[in-house]
Write a protein that holds these residues in place. Structure first.
Motif, PDB file in Angstrom:
ATOM      1  N   ILE A  22       0.825  -1.220   0.000  1.00  0.00           N
ATOM      2  CA  ILE A  22       0.000   0.000   0.000  1.00  0.00           C
ATOM      3  C   ILE A  22       0.859   1.270   0.000  1.00  0.00           C
ATOM      4  CG2 ILE A  22      -1.982  -1.089   1.098  1.00  0.00           C
ATOM      5  CD1 ILE A  22       0.174   1.243   3.150  1.00  0.00           C
ATOM      6  N   ILE A  23       2.182   1.140   0.082  1.00  0.00           N
ATOM      7  CA  ILE A  23       3.061   2.306   0.141  1.00  0.00           C
ATOM      8  C   ILE A  23       2.801   3.303  -0.995  1.00  0.00           C
ATOM      9  CG2 ILE A  23       5.464   3.070  -0.063  1.00  0.00           C
ATOM     10  CD1 ILE A  23       4.909   2.046   2.670  1.00  0.00           C
ATOM     11  N   PRO A  24       2.633   2.853  -2.246  1.00  0.00           N
ATOM     12  CA  PRO A  24       2.371   3.815  -3.325  1.00  0.00           C
ATOM     13  C   PRO A  24       1.085   4.617  -3.132  1.00  0.00           C
ATOM     14  CG  PRO A  24       3.051   1.706  -4.233  1.00  0.00           C
ATOM     15  CD  PRO A  24       2.799   1.485  -2.777  1.00  0.00           C
ATOM     16  N   PHE A  25       0.163   4.074  -2.342  1.00  0.00           N
ATOM     17  CA  PHE A  25      -1.120   4.751  -2.127  1.00  0.00           C
ATOM     18  C   PHE A  25      -1.142   5.565  -0.829  1.00  0.00           C
ATOM     19  CE2 PHE A  25      -1.797   0.750  -4.396  1.00  0.00           C
ATOM     20  CZ  PHE A  25      -2.374   1.212  -5.572  1.00  0.00           C
ATOM     21  N   LEU A  26       0.011   5.615  -0.164  1.00  0.00           N
ATOM     22  CA  LEU A  26       0.070   6.276   1.141  1.00  0.00           C
ATOM     23  C   LEU A  26      -0.325   7.758   1.090  1.00  0.00           C
ATOM     24  CD1 LEU A  26       0.662   5.847   4.122  1.00  0.00           C
ATOM     25  CD2 LEU A  26       3.022   6.491   3.682  1.00  0.00           C
ATOM     26  N   PRO A  27       0.101   8.536   0.089  1.00  0.00           N
ATOM     27  CA  PRO A  27      -0.333   9.939   0.047  1.00  0.00           C
ATOM     28  C   PRO A  27      -1.857  10.098   0.057  1.00  0.00           C
ATOM     29  CG  PRO A  27       1.491   9.622  -1.454  1.00  0.00           C
ATOM     30  CD  PRO A  27       1.095   8.257  -0.967  1.00  0.00           C
ATOM     31  N   ASP A  28      -2.552   9.238  -0.690  1.00  0.00           N
ATOM     32  CA  ASP A  28      -4.018   9.309  -0.706  1.00  0.00           C
ATOM     33  C   ASP A  28      -4.603   8.916   0.643  1.00  0.00           C
ATOM     34  OD1 ASP A  28      -4.083  10.087  -3.376  1.00  0.00           O
ATOM     35  OD2 ASP A  28      -4.049   8.026  -4.083  1.00  0.00           O
ATOM     36  N   ARG A  53      -2.250   4.117  13.043  1.00  0.00           N
ATOM     37  CA  ARG A  53      -1.165   3.401  13.715  1.00  0.00           C
ATOM     38  C   ARG A  53      -0.623   2.283  12.842  1.00  0.00           C
ATOM     39  NH1 ARG A  53      -4.101   3.826  18.855  1.00  0.00           N
ATOM     40  NH2 ARG A  53      -4.764   1.654  18.642  1.00  0.00           N
ATOM     41  N   LEU A  54      -1.509   1.608  12.135  1.00  0.00           N
ATOM     42  CA  LEU A  54      -1.078   0.523  11.249  1.00  0.00           C
ATOM     43  C   LEU A  54      -0.224   1.070  10.105  1.00  0.00           C
ATOM     44  CD1 LEU A  54      -1.135  -2.423  10.347  1.00  0.00           C
ATOM     45  CD2 LEU A  54      -3.343  -1.953   9.214  1.00  0.00           C
ATOM     46  N   LEU A  55      -0.648   2.180   9.521  1.00  0.00           N
ATOM     47  CA  LEU A  55       0.116   2.791   8.430  1.00  0.00           C
ATOM     48  C   LEU A  55       1.512   3.196   8.894  1.00  0.00           C
ATOM     49  CD1 LEU A  55      -2.587   5.038   6.706  1.00  0.00           C
ATOM     50  CD2 LEU A  55      -1.507   3.007   5.750  1.00  0.00           C
ATOM     51  N   LYS A  56       1.596   3.747  10.071  1.00  0.00           N
ATOM     52  CA  LYS A  56       2.901   4.159  10.600  1.00  0.00           C
ATOM     53  C   LYS A  56       3.815   2.959  10.817  1.00  0.00           C
ATOM     54  CE  LYS A  56       1.212   8.384  12.800  1.00  0.00           C
ATOM     55  NZ  LYS A  56       0.623   8.955  14.014  1.00  0.00           N
ATOM     56  N   ASP A  57       3.259   1.867  11.309  1.00  0.00           N
ATOM     57  CA  ASP A  57       4.052   0.639  11.484  1.00  0.00           C
ATOM     58  C   ASP A  57       4.591   0.151  10.138  1.00  0.00           C
ATOM     59  OD1 ASP A  57       3.613   0.646  14.194  1.00  0.00           O
ATOM     60  OD2 ASP A  57       1.933  -0.759  14.120  1.00  0.00           O
ATOM     61  N   ILE A  58       3.755   0.203   9.117  1.00  0.00           N
ATOM     62  CA  ILE A  58       4.162  -0.273   7.786  1.00  0.00           C
ATOM     63  C   ILE A  58       5.255   0.621   7.206  1.00  0.00           C
ATOM     64  CG2 ILE A  58       3.389  -0.591   5.400  1.00  0.00           C
ATOM     65  CD1 ILE A  58       0.647  -1.413   6.567  1.00  0.00           C
ATOM     66  N   VAL A  59       5.102   1.926   7.347  1.00  0.00           N
ATOM     67  CA  VAL A  59       6.117   2.860   6.837  1.00  0.00           C
ATOM     68  C   VAL A  59       7.446   2.645   7.558  1.00  0.00           C
ATOM     69  CG1 VAL A  59       6.801   5.290   6.754  1.00  0.00           C
ATOM     70  CG2 VAL A  59       4.499   4.607   6.056  1.00  0.00           C
ATOM     71  N   THR A  60       7.377   2.414   8.866  1.00  0.00           N
ATOM     72  CA  THR A  60       8.597   2.195   9.650  1.00  0.00           C
ATOM     73  C   THR A  60       9.339   0.947   9.202  1.00  0.00           C
ATOM     74  OG1 THR A  60       7.611   3.291  11.584  1.00  0.00           O
ATOM     75  CG2 THR A  60       9.519   1.873  11.974  1.00  0.00           C
ATOM     76  N   GLU A  61       8.610  -0.128   8.922  1.00  0.00           N
ATOM     77  CA  GLU A  61       9.257  -1.383   8.528  1.00  0.00           C
ATOM     78  C   GLU A  61       9.567  -1.454   7.039  1.00  0.00           C
ATOM     79  OE1 GLU A  61       5.334  -4.252   7.879  1.00  0.00           O
ATOM     80  OE2 GLU A  61       6.152  -3.985   9.891  1.00  0.00           O
ATOM     81  N   LYS A  67       8.582   6.962  -0.452  1.00  0.00           N
ATOM     82  CA  LYS A  67       9.049   8.116  -1.213  1.00  0.00           C
ATOM     83  C   LYS A  67       8.676   9.420  -0.492  1.00  0.00           C
ATOM     84  CE  LYS A  67      10.475   5.382  -4.505  1.00  0.00           C
ATOM     85  NZ  LYS A  67      11.918   5.127  -4.670  1.00  0.00           N
ATOM     86  N   MET A  68       9.654  10.030   0.156  1.00  0.00           N
ATOM     87  CA  MET A  68       9.407  11.263   0.897  1.00  0.00           C
ATOM     88  C   MET A  68       9.020  12.415  -0.021  1.00  0.00           C
ATOM     89  SD  MET A  68       9.469  11.149   4.167  1.00  0.00           S
ATOM     90  CE  MET A  68       9.549  12.918   4.401  1.00  0.00           C
ATOM     91  N   GLU A  69       9.543  12.434  -1.245  1.00  0.00           N
ATOM     92  CA  GLU A  69       9.281  13.543  -2.164  1.00  0.00           C
ATOM     93  C   GLU A  69       7.788  13.725  -2.443  1.00  0.00           C
ATOM     94  OE1 GLU A  69      11.524  11.235  -2.546  1.00  0.00           O
ATOM     95  OE2 GLU A  69      13.363  12.394  -2.284  1.00  0.00           O
ATOM     96  N   ALA A  70       7.061  12.616  -2.441  1.00  0.00           N
ATOM     97  CA  ALA A  70       5.620  12.692  -2.691  1.00  0.00           C
ATOM     98  C   ALA A  70       4.836  12.996  -1.422  1.00  0.00           C
ATOM     99  CB  ALA A  70       5.134  11.378  -3.304  1.00  0.00           C
TER     100      ALA A  70
END
Length: 361
Positions: A22-28, A53-61, A67-70
């Protein structure tokens, strides 16, 4: 309400199974959650918090594929939202990302630092605490690796917030300026006029609540003086200092109500006359006129400091330019001083012997 809650629940289940996919869809997802965390219904907010909280765990791992630029433009936009729930949401994301070793958030500091200082005005103590903690973490990172930060853009933001009427904002901004002067040394000299604008008014503070702010301003002032007088980088310092803008600021604060501020200004003028006599020559005419008015100040310390500056101007032999100033304006200075004595008898009685002994002996 039920639709929004079940949407959160469904998204949670999808994200839990998909994980890093789901990382590519994180901005949305971030944008959607930034609205849901401020929902009027508590159950919706609870559901959005679980998903967050779940999204943050996924981004951390899965930080290497993140992609920080987006993502930064979204943070930069949401950071100015005044809703306390949204503010807490944004700060929590900044803090989490800053804690991930693979992500260097200092690279993006200029995009978010103004917003972080702005959020310190929030009425919620928890948000103030989170902001202050996050700013402290950033400053620690800069101490460890200053090459990642854009000093030029950041220090201008700090100068702006150091002039805030909000005590906490002013205090933290001045702390950052103090650290930047120590870390970046002579590279901050082009911003000296802005730094003076920030610190000089703080020198008048005598209240206990403002003690730390005053001490920080005094520290910055001393560090800047050391930088200016550094013999090791004298040529470079001359090139970096914008004397015109500095003298504009110093002249403005010569009429400040505070004796401490006026003394600091006079010390700076004396300091610049000693170290940059040639460059200061173009400012002597206007400076001499401004200083004459200070001789009638109520503070003896201010008057004595002013006399020292005038004596340096009148007796200076550092350069042809200052010598020319003496020849052309010495008579004008004497006539102006005599006029002051003649128009104000109390000034004549109280200051004449002191001024004459210091300037002409």
């Amino acid at each position: 309400m039920r639709v929004r809650y079940f949407a959160c629940e469904s998204l949670y289940n999808v994200v839990k199974v998909s994980r890093s996919a789901i990382i590519p869809f994180l901005p949305d997802l971030f944008s959607a959650l930034s609205r849901l965390v401020a929902d009027n219904d508590q159950t919706v907010r609870d559901g959005s918090e679980l998903l967050d909280r779940l999204l943050k765990d996924i981004v951390t791992e899965s930080s290497q594929s993140f992609k920080m630029e987006a993502f930064i433009p979204l943070l930069k936009e949401r950071i100015y939202v005044k809703n306390s729930f949204v503010r807490q949401y944004v700060i929590s994301w900044i803090s989490i990302l800053n804690a991930v070793p693979e992500i260097n958030m200092v690279l993006y500091l200029t995009d978010i630092i103004d917003g972080l200082f702005t959020m310190l005005e929030d009425n919620t103590q928890e948000i103030q605490r989170m902001c202050e903690t996050t700013l402290t973490q950033f400053l620690k990172s800069i101490r460890n690796d200053s090459s990642s930060v854009c000093m030029e853009d950041t220090i201008n933001t700090l100068i702006t917030h150091a002039q805030s009427p909000h005590e906490q904002i002013k205090s933290i901004a001045l702390t950052w300026i103090r650290e930047f002067v120590l870390i970046f040394g002579s590279n901050v000299l082009p911003y000296a006029s802005g730094i003076f604008t920030a610190i000089l008014p703080c020198l008048e503070y005598n209240e206990d609540s403002m003690k730390n702010i005053k001490e920080c301003a005094v520290s910055v002032n001393k560090s800047m003086m050391k930088l200016v007088s550094s013999k090791e980088h004298k040529t470079q310092n001359i090139e970096q200092i914008d004397l015109k803008s500095i003298m504009t600021v110093l002249s403005r604060y010569l009429s400040h109500n505070s004796a401490q501020t006026k003394i600091a200004v006079l010390e700076w003028i004396y300091h610049l006359l000693i170290h940059f006599p040639n460059e200061m020559s173009t400012h002597l005419n206007e400076l001499g006129n401004n200083l004459l008015g200070i001789l009638s100040d109520n503070s003896d310390d201010v008057v004595l400091k002013c006399i020292s500056v005038l004596a340096e101007i009148v007796n200076s032999q550092h350069s042809k330019e200052t010598t020319d100033f003496n020849k052309a304006n010495y008579r004008k200075f004497l006539l102006s001083l005599i006029k002051l004595f003649s128009e104000d008898k109390s000034f004549l009685d109280n200051r004449a012997s002191l001024i004459i002994s210091f300037v002409f002996c």
